[in-house]
Scaffold this motif. Sequence first.
Motif, PDB file in Angstrom:
ATOM      1  N   LYS A   2       0.790  -1.232   0.000  1.00 43.73           N
ATOM      2  CA  LYS A   2       0.000   0.000   0.000  1.00 43.73           C
ATOM      3  C   LYS A   2       0.824   1.285   0.000  1.00 43.73           C
ATOM      4  N   ASN A   3       2.072   1.249   0.410  1.00 44.81           N
ATOM      5  CA  ASN A   3       2.886   2.467   0.477  1.00 44.81           C
ATOM      6  C   ASN A   3       3.937   2.574  -0.622  1.00 44.81           C
ATOM      7  N   TYR A  27      10.496  12.205   1.361  1.00 44.17           N
ATOM      8  CA  TYR A  27       9.966  10.894   0.965  1.00 44.17           C
ATOM      9  C   TYR A  27      11.084  10.026   0.399  1.00 44.17           C
ATOM     10  N   ASN A  78       6.738  -0.139   5.864  1.00 46.64           N
ATOM     11  CA  ASN A  78       5.540   0.713   5.974  1.00 46.64           C
ATOM     12  C   ASN A  78       5.785   2.151   5.541  1.00 46.64           C
ATOM     13  N   ILE A  80       6.341   5.290   3.111  1.00 48.89           N
ATOM     14  CA  ILE A  80       5.909   5.662   1.762  1.00 48.89           C
ATOM     15  C   ILE A  80       7.151   5.751   0.889  1.00 48.89           C
ATOM     16  N   ASN A 115       1.220  -0.102  -4.845  1.00 47.92           N
ATOM     17  CA  ASN A 115      -0.072   0.478  -4.529  1.00 47.92           C
ATOM     18  C   ASN A 115      -0.918   0.453  -5.804  1.00 47.92           C
TER      19      ASN A 115
END
Length: 179
Positions: A2-3, A27, A78, A80, A115
């Motif tokens: 998901k990240n 990021y 986890n 991003i 993702n």
Amino acid sequence: MKNLFVITGGPGAGKTTLLNALSANGYKTIPEAARAIISEEIETNGDALPWKNKQFYTDKMIAASILDYNRATASQPNEICFFDRGILDAVCYADMIGYALSTETIEKMLNCPYNPKVFILPPWKEIYQTDNERKQDWQEAEHTYFQMKSTYEKYGYEVINVPIGNIDERKEFVLTQIK
């Protein structure tokens, strides 16, 4: 995962500039494997180049992209993370050159999910340039964009067009979409 977010598109659309802006905001980003391969192959007079041995080049891109994916998921899974192109970019390239990938390669690729939202930068003629690693002409850049979009959609990803605009606008668009 998901990240893990892919930023893709044709050559010269501003992907690396966008990744650099996201990195400057703290990021985690993963650089494009293809450019590193081309640079290394030019430096060592190697054969794995899109204008020499396209299949060898594709195999190296896929292997490097899977390695980048595995490294990103192993360290802080986890967090991003934005990828300058994903594994499917290399799969798309294989399709474009008529190179049939092995079942084993496809299975490895399918075991590396990103993702569901994939960000694609459309062709932007005003910023498009060629260089030592980017030799495609404008028509090929446009064609690549449509092929990338189609490939990601074929594998079930939601492809989101990042609007043309200044880098801060593009960065904010992406960050708004992932919240």
